[in-house]
Each structure stands twice: as structure tokens, then as C-alpha cells.
Scaffold this motif. Sequence first.
Motif, mmCIF file in Angstrom:
data_model
loop_
_atom_site.group_PDB
_atom_site.id
_atom_site.type_symbol
_atom_site.label_atom_id
_atom_site.label_comp_id
_atom_site.label_asym_id
_atom_site.label_seq_id
_atom_site.Cartn_x
_atom_site.Cartn_y
_atom_site.Cartn_z
ATOM 1 N N LYS A 173 0.850 -1.211 0.000
ATOM 2 C CA LYS A 173 0.000 0.000 0.000
ATOM 3 C C LYS A 173 0.876 1.248 0.000
ATOM 4 O O LYS A 173 0.589 2.232 -0.683
ATOM 5 N N LYS A 174 1.936 1.186 0.768
ATOM 6 C CA LYS A 174 2.851 2.329 0.856
ATOM 7 C C LYS A 174 3.509 2.587 -0.516
ATOM 8 O O LYS A 174 3.624 3.740 -0.951
ATOM 9 N N VAL A 228 2.398 1.747 -3.517
ATOM 10 C CA VAL A 228 1.412 2.238 -4.493
ATOM 11 C C VAL A 228 1.127 3.721 -4.233
ATOM 12 O O VAL A 228 1.116 4.550 -5.155
ATOM 13 N N LYS A 229 0.949 4.063 -2.967
ATOM 14 C CA LYS A 229 0.654 5.450 -2.599
ATOM 15 C C LYS A 229 1.815 6.371 -3.009
ATOM 16 O O LYS A 229 1.609 7.460 -3.556
ATOM 17 N N HIS A 230 3.018 5.894 -2.744
ATOM 18 C CA HIS A 230 4.193 6.714 -3.065
ATOM 19 C C HIS A 230 4.299 6.930 -4.583
ATOM 20 O O HIS A 230 4.529 8.063 -5.041
ATOM 21 N N ASP A 237 1.943 6.765 -6.829
ATOM 22 C CA ASP A 237 0.846 7.661 -7.256
ATOM 23 C C ASP A 237 1.205 9.113 -6.970
ATOM 24 O O ASP A 237 1.048 9.986 -7.811
ATOM 25 N N LYS A 238 1.686 9.360 -5.759
ATOM 26 C CA LYS A 238 1.900 10.738 -5.311
ATOM 27 C C LYS A 238 3.130 11.395 -5.947
ATOM 28 O O LYS A 238 3.086 12.550 -6.362
ATOM 29 N N SER A 281 3.984 8.814 10.760
ATOM 30 C CA SER A 281 3.392 8.853 9.419
ATOM 31 C C SER A 281 3.124 10.277 8.961
ATOM 32 O O SER A 281 2.848 10.521 7.781
ATOM 33 N N GLU A 302 3.803 13.614 7.417
ATOM 34 C CA GLU A 302 4.831 13.918 6.419
ATOM 35 C C GLU A 302 5.846 14.952 6.898
ATOM 36 O O GLU A 302 7.049 14.819 6.667
#
Length: 538
Positions: free
Chosen positions: A208-209, A211-213, A215-216, A249, A251
Amino acid sequence: MDSVKTNLVGAFGSSISTLSRALSNDTRGFEKSYRTFLTSLVLLVTIFTLALSSGWIRKFVAAMIDKSKTAVLDMSVKQRKKSKEEVPPGSLGLPMVGDSLRYVNAYYNMTIKSYVDEKIRKYGPVFKVSLMGSPSVFLDAPAGTKLVLSHNEMKWTKGWWPKPVRELLGKHALSSQYGDEYLLHRNLVMKNFLDIDVVHQYISTMEKKAVKHIDKYWLALEDGSEVKAFKLMNVFSFSLITQLILGISNEKDIIDFNEVFHDMAAGLMALPVNLPGFQYWRSLRSRKLINQMLNVHIEKRRQDLKAGRASPTQDLLSVLLSTPNSEGHFLTSDELCDSLLQLVFGGHDTTAAMLTLSLRLIKEDPAVYEELKQEHATIAASKKPGELLTKEDLWAMKYTWRVMQEVMRLYPANQVMFREARITFEHHGYTIPKGWKLCFTNANSSWDPKFCKDPEKFKPSRFNEDKEKMPPWIHFPFGAGHRICPGQDFARVELLIFLHHFLRKIDWTVLVPNEKIEYRLLATPVNGTPIKITKIRC
Ligand code: HEM
């Protein structure tokens, strides 16, 4: 000496007294004594003559000469043996400085192979130098590596790192400890965080981390955008490890921590001069700051656990605050700071460097890129939409792991690994004294054409199952023996998951193909590996 004198006097004393008694003026005993004296004399002469004629004396004298000859020979053998017991050849150079400057320069600029080759030409495969004030021996591969790393570290050796690493990572870091203290600490961390079964529990969090990274930070960019891959890989690996270890978590907190952390890490290869203006001084200050930050964080977590606001299993910090080691000891705040900080260090710059270097190397060979894409397309095709990766999917990424093995061979985490001898031992007839540092290097193992054909080439196929294998003790990217990297499974899972998603979503062009790599302790691309990206539309 006096007792020798007494013995000599004792031995001769009786005959002298016999003679003197015989020569005494005692008229009553004179004749008797005279007769005794004459009898003794005649007896002695007779024995001597008989002995001479039967060759007994000659034999005795010959035996004595023989004995002394043997003694002389024995002495020369001992001398020869002693010369074999010498420490390995080489030069310890100037006091304190030794060869440190040349070594550090070679390590930093990744010319350690030329450094080692030159010494081997001059002194042979096992040679001594003085590094960072310590007499050190470079051991040959595979014999020296096997001898030391396959033996029980608890008896033979202990881990050793140069002073800046020891000071900055702290005395409670795994790499600074040895003996029982080390074993208890290592078991605690393995059991609760890094054993393969525990690591498998993070697969979904890591995915998940990742994929999120992506994407972002990557998919949000326009096609054709230029990015510094090293920086973004670092953002990913740092935020993953700080989340899993410390539960951070937010940022902003991650960015602040990353900044001060890297200022501390910059001192790991610096001259250990603790004076204003020197990097080491700045790094020690950053380390103090990190301790303050971590202590506040640890204390808050203690309160949250007590109040039930935090779960005892939410991250490694909670686990360690709630779980004692096998002797019932809970790590103190100081111990926790050193332990967790080392895991953050070991667990993110290494993986960030390997991911960045893989982007550069993969694009050197279109066939490698194609085979990789194919492997991940097959795995993706076997999944339902949105279905997460499993450990079986990771085991199926065989080719990707070969690529990563080859990246780690060309750019190992450490070009040289150290141990300290805890006993004096012998190797190839040389004596390696207790306390000397033992060095293992890729220069004479997996970068040596003797063991690895075309070592300078990027060839993941050399790790194919059907290919002739490199001999044992030649390629060990995670180290070996008791101190083998405890994070190797964590690293494998993280690298494979990230590459799976990256390769499916991003294509890239390397903008500086021959970018220089410096070893600021770990491999660091000097330009940050600029790449131009294109999004893949599936
Ligand atoms: C591609 C990634 C990685 C590589 C290539 C790597 C490589 C290494 C190597 C070569 C050593 C020295 C081993 C020895 O002296 O025999 C080491 C030690 C260590 N690594 Fe890693 N590592 C990686 C990732 C990680 C991760 C993800 C973690 C933690 C989460 C980690 C934590 C450590 C620790 C704590 C040590 C010191 C162990 C000790 O002294 O007992 N490493 N690593």
C-alpha cells in the motif's frame, strides 16, 4: 646458579676429599690411604683404556656431537617455524595515520579494487595495513572469508566499525555490541521484527505504501518530467521504515527527521575530528538532536501504551516497549534510541541506493528490461483487480531477484566489511594477532575475474539456476556468519514489491549514463540519478 655450583661441588667433593685424605700426613693411615689412592688410579686408567679400546668413549663423544648437531638443527627449524609465525606481509605505514587516507580515498571513490590489487601484487593475497589507527589484515577469498565468517563469532571475532560509525550509531546499536549482550539484542529484534514470518506480515503495508508513493510522487508528474531518482527512492524507503519502526506517518515529521538523520549520517565516513567546522562535529550534534527527538517520542509512546491509546503491536517501538528480551530485560530509552536508529539507518539508505542503481543498470540492457517487464506482467495477470501481492507472488519474482543480486554485486552495501580478532589465530602460516582488524572485500571476491567472469559487466543471468555458480564465499551481499544482515528478508520483500509496481507504471530514460558513484559509507550517485519519466498506460 648457586644450586648449580653446589651440585658441581658435591660431585667433585668426594674424590677431592679422598685424594686429600690420602695425601694427609696422618702416618697411621698414610700407607692405607696411599694404597687406596694407587688402587683408584689404576682402576680409573684401566676403565679408561678398556673404554677407549671398545670404542665406548668414541661412541659417547660421537653421540654428544650428534646431540649438539641435532640441537643446532632443531634451533634452525624453530627459527624457520618462527618466521612462518610472522604476521602477514605489508606495511603499517606512519603511526596512527597508517594507510587510512589512501584507503578512505579508494573506498569513497570506489577504486578499492585497484587499491587491493596493488597490495596483492606487492605482498600476496593476505596482507597487512594500518587503518584508522588499527593494524588490519585483508584476508583472501574464499579461504580467509570462510575461515573467519564460518566460525563461531562469539569465540573468534567481534563486529568492528571505524570510530565515527561506532560513535554515531551508539554503543547499544547491534553493530557495536558483541557477546551475550549482542545475541540477546539480535534475537529480540529478529523475533519481533525481522524474521521472515514477521516480515511477511508487512507485505500488504509495504505494498500500500509503495502504491501510494508511486501515485503521489511519480504518476502526478507530466510525461517527460525529469526527477532525481535517488531522492524519491529515499523518500519512499525512509517513510516506510519510520512508519514500521517508529509509527511516524506525519509527512512534516518525516521530512524533519530525514533532514537531521542525513546530517548525522554524513559523518559516518568523516574524519573523527570533534571541532566546530568539521562534519563529524556537526554529525555528533545531529545525533544529540535525534536522541532528544526519539526520547520525546519514546516517552509519549510509553504513556500512550499505559493509557491504552496505543497498541502493543502497532510498530517495532510498541513491541519493544511491551516485550522483554529472553532474560526478562526491557530495553532502556538509551538502548532503544541506538537500536531503533540503527535499524532506520540500515533499513533505508541501502534499499534506496539499490532501487536507484537498479533503474540505471536495467536500462543498460534492453533484454533485461524486457524480461523484467514480462515477469511482472505475468504476475499481474494472475491477480484479480485490486488483489494484493502474496509471499508466493514474491517468490515467483525470480528474475527480478537475480537482477537485484547483480546490482548488489556491482554496488555492494559495503565494499569492505570488518571484524576484530578475539583470539590469535593462524592463516596460511601467518599469525593474525588478537585485536587486529580483519577485512573482507569484494575486490578479491565477486569483482575478481578468477571467480566471476567479466566482473565489470551487468549480467543478472549469472545468477540463473542453470548457470555455473560462483564458488561459495564469493558473493554475499548481506554479509555472512553471525552478523549476516538481519534485514535481508525485509529488504528483499521491499525491493520486489516496489519494483513490481514501478515497472508496471513507469518507463524511464537515464540522463547521466556513466554517473559517478561515491561511497559515503553506502553507495551514493553523485548527481542523484536524474531520469526522464513516461507513464505507462495499461
Ligand atoms: C538491500 C538492502 C541491504 C543490504 C545490501 C544490506 C547489507 C548489509 C551488510 C553487508 C551488513 C554487514 C553484515 C556483516 O558484517 O556480515 C549489514 C548489516 C546490518 N543490516 Fe543490512 N542490508 C540491507 C538492508 C537492511 C535492512 C532493510 C535492515 C533493517 C530493517 C538492515 C539492518 C542491518 C543491521 C541492523 C545490520 C548490523 C547487523 C549486526 O551487526 O549484527 N539492513 N547489512
